[in-house]
Write an enzyme that holds these catalytic residues in place. Structure first.
Site, PDB file in Angstrom:
ATOM      1  N   ASN A  82      -3.318  18.906  29.426  1.00  0.00           N
ATOM      2  CA  ASN A  82      -4.838  19.281  29.356  1.00  0.00           C
ATOM      3  C   ASN A  82      -5.025  18.770  27.912  1.00  0.00           C
ATOM      4  O   ASN A  82      -4.721  19.706  27.089  1.00  0.00           O
ATOM      5  CB  ASN A  82      -5.248  20.553  29.611  1.00  0.00           C
ATOM      6  CG  ASN A  82      -6.650  20.695  29.779  1.00  0.00           C
ATOM      7  OD1 ASN A  82      -7.299  19.731  29.375  1.00  0.00           O
ATOM      8  ND2 ASN A  82      -6.777  22.038  29.751  1.00  0.00           N
ATOM      9  N   TRP A  83      -5.741  17.697  27.708  1.00  0.00           N
ATOM     10  CA  TRP A  83      -6.024  17.282  26.165  1.00  0.00           C
ATOM     11  C   TRP A  83      -7.149  18.005  25.787  1.00  0.00           C
ATOM     12  O   TRP A  83      -7.662  17.810  24.631  1.00  0.00           O
ATOM     13  CB  TRP A  83      -6.183  15.788  26.112  1.00  0.00           C
ATOM     14  CG  TRP A  83      -4.758  14.970  26.059  1.00  0.00           C
ATOM     15  CD1 TRP A  83      -3.523  15.304  26.351  1.00  0.00           C
ATOM     16  CD2 TRP A  83      -4.897  13.715  25.656  1.00  0.00           C
ATOM     17  NE1 TRP A  83      -2.796  14.525  26.063  1.00  0.00           N
ATOM     18  CE2 TRP A  83      -3.455  13.313  25.476  1.00  0.00           C
ATOM     19  CE3 TRP A  83      -5.770  12.548  25.027  1.00  0.00           C
ATOM     20  CZ2 TRP A  83      -3.034  12.031  25.195  1.00  0.00           C
ATOM     21  CZ3 TRP A  83      -5.325  11.454  24.836  1.00  0.00           C
ATOM     22  CH2 TRP A  83      -3.923  10.979  24.703  1.00  0.00           C
ATOM     23  N   LYS A  84      -7.822  18.758  26.714  1.00  0.00           N
ATOM     24  CA  LYS A  84      -9.225  19.406  26.280  1.00  0.00           C
ATOM     25  C   LYS A  84     -10.092  18.231  25.628  1.00  0.00           C
ATOM     26  O   LYS A  84     -10.182  17.413  26.015  1.00  0.00           O
ATOM     27  CB  LYS A  84      -9.008  20.520  25.700  1.00  0.00           C
ATOM     28  CG  LYS A  84      -8.014  21.504  26.464  1.00  0.00           C
ATOM     29  CD  LYS A  84      -7.697  22.964  25.774  1.00  0.00           C
ATOM     30  CE  LYS A  84      -6.658  23.679  26.498  1.00  0.00           C
ATOM     31  NZ  LYS A  84      -6.506  25.155  25.928  1.00  0.00           N
ATOM     32  N   HIS A 136     -10.487  26.690  34.653  1.00  0.00           N
ATOM     33  CA  HIS A 136      -9.999  26.903  33.675  1.00  0.00           C
ATOM     34  C   HIS A 136     -10.374  28.016  32.829  1.00  0.00           C
ATOM     35  O   HIS A 136     -11.726  28.194  32.882  1.00  0.00           O
ATOM     36  CB  HIS A 136      -9.805  25.784  32.634  1.00  0.00           C
ATOM     37  CG  HIS A 136      -8.724  25.894  31.481  1.00  0.00           C
ATOM     38  ND1 HIS A 136      -9.107  26.433  30.308  1.00  0.00           N
ATOM     39  CD2 HIS A 136      -7.606  25.396  31.340  1.00  0.00           C
ATOM     40  CE1 HIS A 136      -7.922  26.521  29.384  1.00  0.00           C
ATOM     41  NE2 HIS A 136      -7.260  25.904  30.015  1.00  0.00           N
ATOM     42  N   GLU A 194     -11.388  28.528  29.843  1.00  0.00           N
ATOM     43  CA  GLU A 194     -12.134  28.192  29.125  1.00  0.00           C
ATOM     44  C   GLU A 194     -13.532  27.696  29.720  1.00  0.00           C
ATOM     45  O   GLU A 194     -14.732  27.935  29.183  1.00  0.00           O
ATOM     46  CB  GLU A 194     -11.900  27.048  28.053  1.00  0.00           C
ATOM     47  CG  GLU A 194     -10.534  27.450  27.187  1.00  0.00           C
ATOM     48  CD  GLU A 194      -9.754  26.408  26.559  1.00  0.00           C
ATOM     49  OE1 GLU A 194      -8.927  26.670  26.100  1.00  0.00           O
ATOM     50  OE2 GLU A 194     -10.061  25.188  26.985  1.00  0.00           O
ATOM     51  N   GLU A 239      -2.454  30.821  34.028  1.00  0.00           N
ATOM     52  CA  GLU A 239      -2.675  30.688  32.383  1.00  0.00           C
ATOM     53  C   GLU A 239      -3.453  32.214  32.027  1.00  0.00           C
ATOM     54  O   GLU A 239      -4.479  32.314  32.161  1.00  0.00           O
ATOM     55  CB  GLU A 239      -3.620  29.635  32.140  1.00  0.00           C
ATOM     56  CG  GLU A 239      -3.005  28.432  32.261  1.00  0.00           C
ATOM     57  CD  GLU A 239      -3.669  27.334  31.485  1.00  0.00           C
ATOM     58  OE1 GLU A 239      -3.089  26.408  30.999  1.00  0.00           O
ATOM     59  OE2 GLU A 239      -4.792  27.399  31.498  1.00  0.00           O
ATOM     60  N   GLY A 247      -3.186  28.856  23.667  1.00  0.00           N
ATOM     61  CA  GLY A 247      -3.451  28.430  22.305  1.00  0.00           C
ATOM     62  C   GLY A 247      -3.187  29.425  20.944  1.00  0.00           C
ATOM     63  O   GLY A 247      -3.595  29.366  19.994  1.00  0.00           O
ATOM     64  N   SER A 285       0.670  28.454  25.745  1.00  0.00           N
ATOM     65  CA  SER A 285       1.679  28.137  24.713  1.00  0.00           C
ATOM     66  C   SER A 285       2.912  27.768  25.108  1.00  0.00           C
ATOM     67  O   SER A 285       3.999  28.198  24.868  1.00  0.00           O
ATOM     68  CB  SER A 285       1.796  29.564  23.919  1.00  0.00           C
ATOM     69  OG  SER A 285       0.486  29.876  23.241  1.00  0.00           O
ATOM     70  N   GLY A 328      -1.436  22.780  27.085  1.00  0.00           N
ATOM     71  CA  GLY A 328      -2.493  22.225  26.227  1.00  0.00           C
ATOM     72  C   GLY A 328      -1.977  21.448  25.120  1.00  0.00           C
ATOM     73  O   GLY A 328      -1.742  20.281  25.087  1.00  0.00           O
ATOM     74  N   GLY A 329      -1.924  21.861  23.766  1.00  0.00           N
ATOM     75  CA  GLY A 329      -1.731  21.667  22.722  1.00  0.00           C
ATOM     76  C   GLY A 329      -0.488  20.698  22.735  1.00  0.00           C
ATOM     77  O   GLY A 329      -0.240  19.563  21.990  1.00  0.00           O
TER      78      GLY A 329
END
Length: 248
Positions: free
Chosen positions: A10-12, A93, A95, A163, A169, A207, A228-229
């Site tokens: 997920n590049w967000k 998600h 977020e 999640e 993150g 993470s 994610g990251g």
């Protein structure tokens, strides 16, 4: 049939056209993965990424509207995602739930819209740190599952991603036992909400990195990861894909 193994990135709200070079690097690093590989970029990158990804990497959206079309400025319909090359869409998600106030019912409506056009819905669930500390994690997950999965969902059109909000993150991860508890609970609870629940892919997210991926993938009922990251750099994401391949 066993659940599909899926490494989903997920590049967000990150990346640009130059960042698509990472797709070429990922294909070179993982030329024939045994697991399914997915990247969900920002919407403006979806079509060019799909053109570049080839058969090895699937692409997906990060959200869709529940309606097929209409006066919804800034929103994207599920059919538009599919037309741009998507085969998956991330829904619910944390977020989105926090920043946009999305409810379980709204997530279920979006998932139904995704299913209607042939997209696989990745439905996200997870507890906050306060809910974890209060000992209500499984109650929260159970409620989200019951409210976010639409009628007609099955193992072929739906993936569930756990999640924990407090691990996204932050560099923190739950213990392996905590992950196992939630994934075992989800597998059991899905039996009442989804056809073929035993074959539904259950992803862990929060993470996930090359350094901890192998031990996470060794947990029963963990069928992959929503990353994610670490999905933004091909070298990092390739390490996670390799770890999932080894867990097959």
């Amino acid at each position: 049939m066993a659940p599909r193994k899926l490494a989903a990135g997920n590049w967000k709200m990150n990346g640009n056209l130059a960042a698509l070079d990472q797709i070429d690097e990922l294909r070179a690093a993982c030329p024939a993965p045994a697991c399914d590989v997915l990247i969900c970029p920002p919407a403006v990158l979806l079509h060019p990424m799909a053109a570049r990804a080839g058969d090895m990497i699937a692409v997906g959206g990060q959200d869709c509207h529940a309606n097929a079309a209409g006066a919804h400025t800034g929103d994207i319909a599920a059919a538009q995602l599919k037309d741009a090359g998507a085969t998956y869409v991330i829904l619910g998600h944390s977020e989105r739930r926090a920043d946009h106030g999305e409810t379980d019912a709204q997530v279920a409506a979006k998932a139904a819209a995704a299913h209607a056009v042939g997209l696989i819905a990745i439905i996200c669930v997870g507890e906050t740190e306060a809910e974890r500390d209060a000992g209500s994690t499984l109650d929260v997950i159970g409620t989200q599952l019951a409210g976010s999965i639409p009628a007609g969902a099955d193992a072929a059109n739906t993936v569930i991603a756990y999640e924990p909000v407090w691990a996204i993150g932050t560099g923190r991860t739950p213990t392996l036992d905590q992950i196992a508890e939630v994934h075992d609970f989800m597998r059991d609870r899905l039996t009442g909400h989804m056809a073929g629940a035993g074959d539904c892919s259950l992803l862990y997210g929060g993470s996930v990195k090359p350094g901890n991926a192998a031990e996470i993938f060794a947990i029963a009922n963990v069928d992959g990861a929503l990353v994610g990251g670490a999905s933004l750099k091909a070298a990092d994401f390739a390490g996670i894909v390799t770890a999932l391949d080894a867990a097959n």
